[in-house]
Scaffold this motif. Structure first.
Motif, short mmCIF file in Angstrom:
data_model
loop_
_atom_site.label_atom_id
_atom_site.label_comp_id
_atom_site.label_asym_id
_atom_site.label_seq_id
_atom_site.Cartn_x
_atom_site.Cartn_y
_atom_site.Cartn_z
N UNK A 48 0.81 -1.22 0.00
CA UNK A 48 0.00 0.00 0.00
C UNK A 48 0.85 1.27 0.00
N UNK A 49 1.94 1.30 0.77
CA UNK A 49 2.71 2.55 0.95
C UNK A 49 3.24 3.12 -0.37
N UNK A 50 3.94 2.34 -1.21
CA UNK A 50 4.40 2.94 -2.48
C UNK A 50 3.25 3.34 -3.41
N UNK A 108 -0.22 10.29 -4.26
CA UNK A 108 0.09 11.67 -3.82
C UNK A 108 0.87 12.42 -4.89
N UNK A 109 1.73 11.70 -5.60
CA UNK A 109 2.48 12.32 -6.71
C UNK A 109 1.52 12.74 -7.82
N UNK A 110 0.56 11.89 -8.13
CA UNK A 110 -0.44 12.21 -9.16
C UNK A 110 -1.36 13.34 -8.72
N UNK A 122 -1.83 17.26 -10.42
CA UNK A 122 -3.15 17.72 -10.82
C UNK A 122 -3.97 16.67 -11.54
N UNK A 123 -3.51 15.42 -11.53
CA UNK A 123 -4.24 14.35 -12.20
C UNK A 123 -5.30 13.75 -11.28
N UNK A 124 -4.97 13.66 -10.00
CA UNK A 124 -5.93 13.19 -9.00
C UNK A 124 -6.27 14.31 -8.04
N UNK A 125 -7.45 14.22 -7.46
CA UNK A 125 -7.82 15.14 -6.36
C UNK A 125 -8.32 14.29 -5.21
N UNK A 126 -7.96 14.71 -4.01
CA UNK A 126 -8.33 13.96 -2.82
C UNK A 126 -9.48 14.63 -2.10
N UNK A 158 -11.70 12.04 3.83
CA UNK A 158 -12.58 10.98 4.37
C UNK A 158 -13.34 10.21 3.28
N UNK A 159 -13.01 10.47 2.03
CA UNK A 159 -13.67 9.75 0.93
C UNK A 159 -12.65 9.00 0.08
N UNK A 160 -11.65 9.74 -0.45
CA UNK A 160 -10.63 9.11 -1.26
C UNK A 160 -10.21 9.95 -2.44
N UNK A 161 -9.65 9.29 -3.44
CA UNK A 161 -9.10 9.99 -4.60
C UNK A 161 -10.02 9.85 -5.82
#
Length: 213
Positions: A40-42, A48-50, A54-58, A61-64
């Motif tokens: 899970x860690x890597x 977090x890098x994504x 700007x490719x992912x948004x967090x 309490x829900x996720x990415x």
């Protein structure tokens, strides 16, 4: 493998997966870790890098979620491309050497292979590398960062890109190489500008078509 290597493996795999999913989709880090058979860690580090790109948004309490891309985003991405790619070309066209042209030609050949294989993600990677060459020669790290950031967001819709690429679009890459070899600034500029604007218009038309269905 070290955690850093695993994180890079996860990053590339997740980025490719994102290119095949609709923007706005939910993406589970734990599910990705299971499917990639990576701890899970890597995978979390890759997420977090994504997010930073700007490719992912967090959502707390829900996720990415995959960042949504709308018409405004598309316009702005291509406005940035027009500004920095034309600027860089005009600055470096006389400094492009045979090694640069050989690299461009090889990328064009690999693009054609990816088209035949219908590999949208790989095509988008190769296209980004092709257009990055004059920017790398310019050597302005701030411009390169800007380019890489808009290209990262561009990857979100890369899965939709390949069906829009035809022989005319691909031919412009070769025409750009030939004009640049001759140091014909006006011709190279016109080809590059038309290439960027035509790609933009095709993506916009496709976006409108998909959202009217």
């Amino acid at each position: 493998m070290s955690r850093k290597v695993l994180s890079n493996v996860a990053y590339k795999a997740i980025k490719e997966r994102i290119s095949k999913m609709p923007s706005g989709s939910y993406l589970s880090a734990r599910q990705c870790a299971l499917e990639l058979d990576i701890s899970y860690t890597p995978v979390r580090e890759a997420f977090l890098r994504l997010q930073k790109e700007g490719i992912l948004r967090q959502v707390p309490n829900v996720g990415f979620f995959i960042q949504s891309v709308d018409l405004t985003d598309i316009f702005q991405i291509f406005q940035v491309r027009e500004c920095i790619e034309i600027f860089a070309l005009e600055k470096v066209i006389g400094k492009l050497k045979d090694t640069h042209f050989s690299k461009m030609q090889k990328l064009c050949e690999e693009e054609e292979i990816s088209r035949q294989k219908e590999d949208s993600y790989r095509y988008a990677e190769l296209d980004a590398a092709f257009h990055r060459i004059p920017l790398e020669l310019l050597g302005n790290k701030h411009i390169l960062l800007m380019y890489d950031n808009v290209r990262a967001q561009y990857q979100i819709i890369s899965g939709q890109l390949l069906p829009l690429i035809d022989d005319d679009i691909q031919r412009e890459h070769w025409q750009f190489i030939e004009a640049s070899k001759k140091c014909n600034v006006q011709a190279a500029r016109e080809i590059l500008l038309h290439h960027i604007q035509e790609t933009k218009q095709r993506i916009i038309n496709n976006y409108i078509h998909d959202n009217l269905e």
